[in-house]
Design an enzyme around this catalytic site. Structure first.
Site: not given
Length: 432
Positions: A49-50, A106-108, A181-182, A186
Site C-alpha cells: 500500500t502507500c 482506517e477502513p481501507q 487518478g481514479a 481518489i
C-alpha cells in the site's frame, strides 16, 4: 516451516524508500511468481500500500526473504521489521484492524489485506497455512470493528488532506479542484469534496472511462491524463494518487501552471507511493506540497482521541491470537496421529486390493490370507522397527521408553498414567 512477516511501513521508512519497495500494478503478480521459485518458501503473500510493503511467508529461513526483498529494492534490510509465528499473527491482525495504520482505525486497509490474499490465492502462492490465517484475520478485524469504536467516524489520509485544503482555502467552494487518478484514495477524496462542495471538480485519469464514472457520481468533469498540462493551471488544489511508477506531475508542469496563474498559490497533495508529484515542486514559490508523511503529523490528534477504542481492540486481538496459536498447536499435536492413521489406511487399501485381485485370479483363499497377513505385519511394523533399531544404537532412551508404552509385553495391557504428586493441605503443621 515457520510463519514470517517482513516489512517496512510509514513508521520505519521514509517515503522515498517506501516507494522503491512498493509493488505496483503487474509487479505484484510477478513478485509472487518469483517467490514461488524459491525452494525455501512454501507459501507467500504480499501486501503493498502507500504506507507499507509486507511479505508474509511460510519459510525455513528469514534471511532468504530478506535477500529477496533486498534484491527487489537494494538498501531495504536496515529498515525492515521481522515477526515470526504468534507475533506474525498478531501483526497481521493489527494491520487488518487498522491499529498499525497512519490513521488509526482506517477502513481501507482491511480491503487492501483482502486484495493481497485474493491475488496470492489467484497466483497459487497460498497454501492451507496462510489461507487459514487470512480467513481468521478477516473474522478478527470484523469483530474488533463491531465490538469497539476503533472504526467509528474513520479519518483517512484522503479526508485529512481534504480538511487541510478546507483550512487553507477558506472558500473551497469557490475553488477548482483537480483529482489525478481514479482509485480508492481518489474516490474517498471526491466523496469528501462533494460533501463540502467545490466550484469545479476535474478528474484526470489514464483510463478515461474510470474518470467518467467518478465524475458522474460527484458532479465533476472527466479528462484523459494526456490533457493534464492543459488544465493544471485551472486548479487551486490538486490531489494525486495513481499507481504510476514515475511522477505524473512534474516540476516543469507546475512551474508553467504557476506562470499561467500569475503566481496565484496552488496547493498539492501527493497521496501516492511511489510519489506522483516530483519532490522538487516543494521548492517552488506559491506551490505548497504535502506528501503522505506530512499528513501523518496532521492526523496525530485523531490517533490520540481514538486510543481508548484501540486499547479495547488490542485486548480482542490478544485473545484471538492466543486462541489461534492454541488451535495451531492442537493441530500439530494431532498431525502424527493423522499421518499414522493415513499410513495404516493406505497400506491396508493397497494390500487388500492386491489380495482381491489374487482371489479373482483363482489363487487359494488360505494362501492369499496368509500372504496378506504377512505383508500387513511387515509393512506396518517396518518404520517403528527401523526407528527402534536406530534408537538402540544411539542410546535414545526417550524413544525406547515410548515404545514400551506403545507396545507392552502383554497384549491388551495399558500402562497406568504417570502419577501426579498429591499435596496435602489438611496437615499444614505435621508433628515432628
Amino acid at each position: 516451516m515457520t510463519l514470517w512477516v517482513l516489512g517496512l511501513n510509514h513508521q520505519t521508512a521514509p517515503v522515498d524508500l517506501r516507494e522503491r519497495a512498493a509493488f505496483a500494478g503487474d509487479a505484484l503478480p510477478r513478485a509472487l511468481d518469483s517467490l514461488r521459485t524459491l525452494p525455501q518458501v512454501r507459501e507467500a503473500a504480499l501486501l503493498s500500500t502507500c504506507n507499507r510493503t509486507e511479505l508474509y511467508a511460510m519459510a525455513d529461513d528469514p534471511q532468504t526473504l530478506v535477500a529477496w526483498l533486498d534484491m527487489h529494492a537494494p538498501g531495504l534490510s536496515g529498515y525492515l521489521y521481522q515477526h515470526r509465528d504468534a507475533e506474525a499473527v498478531r501483526h497481521l491482525f493489527r494491520v487488518a484492524t487498522g491499529l498499525d495504520s497512519m490513521v488509526l482505525g482506517e477502513p481501507q486497509i482491511l480491503g487492501q489485506v483482502k486484495d493481497a490474499w485474493a491475488v496470492a490465492r489467484a497466483h497459487g502462492a497460498l497454501g492451507s497455512g496462510l489461507d487459514r490465517l487470512f480467513q481468521q484475520t478477516f473474522s478478527v478485524a470484523k469483530r474488533a470493528r463491531t465490538d469497539t469504536r476503533v472504526g467509528a467516524n474513520p479519518v483517512s489520509v484522503a479526508s485529512t488532506a481534504v480538511r487541510l485544503a478546507q483550512e487553507s482555502f477558506a472558500r473551497l467552494n469557490e475553488s477548482t479542484v483537480l483529482l489525478v487518478g481514479a482509485g480508492e484514495t481518489i474516490e474517498l477524496a471526491a466523496k469528501h469534496l462533494s460533501e463540502g462542495r467545490v466550484r469545479r471538480l476535474l478528474i484526470a485519469n489514464r483510463t478515461l472511462a474510470h474518470a467518467q464514472t467518478l465524475a458522474t457520481q460527484h458532479g465533476g468533469v472527466a479528462l484523459p491524463l494526456t490533457e493534464l498540462d492543459r488544465h493544471l493551471a485551472e486548479a487551486d488544489v490538486v490531489f494525486s494518487a495513481t499507481a504510476a511508477r514515475e511522477p505524473v506531475v512534474t516540476r516543469v508542469q507546475v512551474e508553467q501552471a504557476l506562470r499561467t496563474r500569475k503566481r496565484k498559490p496552488m496547493l498539492l497533495f501527493d497521496l501516492a507511493v511511489p510519489r506522483d508529484i516530483e519532490a522538487s515542486v516543494a521548492e517552488l514559490s506559491d506551490a505548497y506540497l504535502y506528501t503522505v508523511d506530512d499528513l501523518e503529523r496532521a492526523v496525530e490528534d485523531n490517533r490520540r482521541s481514538r486510543r481508548e477504542a484501540a486499547d479495547q481492540a488490542e485486548a480482542i486481538i490478544d485473545l484471538q491470537v492466543a486462541r489461534y496459536v492454541e488451535t495451531l498447536q492442537a493441530n500439530e499435536r494431532q498431525a502424527p496421529l493423522k499421518r499414522l492413521r493415513a499410513f495404516g489406511d493406505s497400506t491396508r487399501d493397497e494390500l487388500l486390493a492386491k489380495a482381491r485381485q489374487q482371489l479373482s485370479n483363482g489363487k487359494p483363499a488360505d494362501e492369499v490370507l496368509e500372504q496378506l497377513a504377512h505383508a500387513l505385519t511387515n509393512r506396518l511394523l517396518h518404520p517403528p522397527t527401523a526407528a527402534l533399531r536406530d534408537a538402540a544404537l544411539n542410546n535414545d532412551l526417550d524413544l525406547t521408553s515410548a515404545a514400551d508404552r506403545l507396545f507392552p509385553e502383554k497384549p491388551g495391557y495399558r500402562h497406568p498414567p504417570v502419577a501426579t504428586p498429591i499435596v496435602r493441605t489438611d496437615d499444614a503443621n505435621p508433628a515432628p
